[in-house]
Each structure stands twice: as C-alpha cells, then as structure tokens.
Write an enzyme that holds these catalytic residues in place. Structure first.
Site, PDB file in Angstrom:
ATOM      1  N   SER A 147      30.196  39.684  34.235  1.00 28.21           N
ATOM      2  CA  SER A 147      31.432  39.211  34.869  1.00 28.21           C
ATOM      3  C   SER A 147      31.091  38.522  36.176  1.00 28.21           C
ATOM      4  O   SER A 147      30.071  38.848  36.813  1.00 28.21           O
ATOM      5  CB  SER A 147      32.363  40.393  35.148  1.00 28.21           C
ATOM      6  N   TYR A 161      33.811  48.905  38.500  1.00 25.09           N
ATOM      7  CA  TYR A 161      33.658  47.903  37.444  1.00 25.09           C
ATOM      8  C   TYR A 161      32.681  46.807  37.868  1.00 25.09           C
ATOM      9  O   TYR A 161      31.769  46.445  37.116  1.00 25.09           O
ATOM     10  CB  TYR A 161      35.025  47.293  37.120  1.00 25.09           C
TER      11      TYR A 161
END
Length: 255
Positions: A147, A161
C-alpha cells in the site's frame, strides 16, 4: 521438476478473492482467458463469483477453496492443492489482508495485533508457500499487495495497518533480491485509495479511484511484472515521491 517458463501466466492464484480488489482482479484476468485459483474466508461470495465467471467465460477453469491466511498450515495445503489440480501455478497474487485497526493506546490492542499478524505473518505464509512451488517448477511470478501507506508512519486507525504494509514491501524486496537472476519474478504493488469495502469503512477518503478503474490498473501493472508499481500510477507515483520527504504535519492529513 523444473518446467519451462510459459510465455503467458495462464494459471493464477489470488488470495482474498471474495470481494474488493481480489474479486476485481479475478474478473479482469478471467476476461483475459486465464485460469483462476481463488481463495478467501467467505466461501458464499467465492461460490457466487466462480459461478459468474464460469458462466461468462466458459473456456476457463475457475477453482475455489476456503482459506484463512492465519491458518498457516492451511495456506500451504491449499496452494499445493491448487497447483496439483491446475498442473502449475504461474502467478500467485498475495492479496488477502486486514484493515482492522484503532489508534494505539486506546484499549484496542487485539484489533491492532490481528491486523499485524494477518498482514505480516499471514503474508509470510503465502510467500513461503508460493516460493516452494515456484522453486520446484523453476519459475513463477509472486505479486505482493502492499500500500502507499507503507511509505510513512500513519496516524489513527491505520497506524498498525501502515506498519504491516511497510513490512510487506520490505519482505517482497528481500525475496526479489534472493531470486535475482532466476525465473522467479517478484512484484510489489502499492495501491493508493481504491474503492472497496475497506475504504468504505474508512469514511471520506481523498483521491479515491473507482473500483473498476482500480482493478484495471492493478491488472495492467501486474501484467508488466515490474519490481514495484504505484496503482493507479496517477496520482500515486508522483505523490509517493512527495510523501517520502514531506513533514509529518502534511502526512498526518492523509490518515
């Protein structure tokens, strides 16, 4: 047994394929006449997706199996079963993950722990299982879905995350270094904000790409087999360079 590297990655395994980016990529690859091995925890959604793809593209093989990537022994057995049923696995897309986080120190250690365990140890299991098969075959394409949040530490609900996705990017690079000059290719995907169940739970998200556009960009990047790709390339490739050096006062506005 070493096999000859195919010109086309015909047999593709996708984890986390029951919804979101995984399901979107599955639809795109099916339209490209690829055979699919799809796995996820939610088997009802997998079954519906498989029925849709088989009806729309009757010339391809679509296999499905339940998989919780936190059951590490199951990861290895499911990957091997798919390989045995298809004959080979030409590409593995390690897409399964979790975005279940809360600000640190607010009494939600278990949620942050689950996110890190799923996105790091669960990813490690996927990579190990894929690489064992690829080493036996003599070739393969491993795709690790990280990401853009991996580039910097992020605040609030995505602190854990973002840390897990930074670990994912580092793991992929290490594998790429290990497999240098072999026929095992490793791609790190760093998606920006793409419409999905995860982004829907996050509320208002800046620069959000529609799901269809995001899936198309992901598949196009995977097909090129680069070492690293920001997806969609615009605006995330140039923004990534800004993110690397921007002060935290700027970065925290992205969280």
């Amino acid at each position: 047994m070493t096999r000859q590297k195919p010109k086309t990655r015909k047999n593709i395994l996708i984890t986390g394929a029951s919804s979101g980016l995984g399901a979107g990529m599955a639809r795109k690859f099916a339209a490209m006449d690829r055979n699919l091995a799809l796995c996820a925890r939610r088997t009802d959604r997998l079954e519906a997706l498989a029925a849709e793809l088989r009806a729309t593209y009757p010339g391809i093989t679509v296999l499905i199996k339940p998989l919780d990537i936190n059951d590490h022994d199951q990861v290895f057995s499911v990957f091997r079963e798919f390989r045995d049923e298809l004959g080979t696995l030409d590409r593995v897309i390690a897409n399964a993950g979790l975005g279940k986080g809360q600000p640190l120190g607010t009494g939600h250690f278990s949620a942050n722990k689950e996110t890190l365990e799923t996105n790091t140890i669960g990813l490690l299991a996927q990579c190990e299982a894929a690489l064992e098969i690829f080493r036996e075959q003599g070739y393969g394409h491993l795709v690790v879905v990280s990401s853009v949040s991996a580039l910097r530490g992020m605040r609030g609900n995505i602190t854990a995350y973002a840390a897990s996705k930074a670990a994912a990017a580092s793991l992929a690079e290490g594998i790429r270094s290990q497999q240098h000059s072999t026929d095992i290719t490793v791609t790190t995907l760093l998606p920006g904000y793409i419409e999905s169940e995860m982004t829907a739970r996050a509320g208002k998200t800046p620069l959000l790409a529609p799901a269809e556009k995001g899936a198309q960009a992901l598949v196009a990047s995977i097909e090129r087999e680069p070492a690293k790709a920001y997806v969609p390339r615009w605006p995330w490739a140039p923004l990534a360079q800004v993110m690397r050096f921007a002060p935290l006062s700027v970065i925290r506005k992205m969280g």
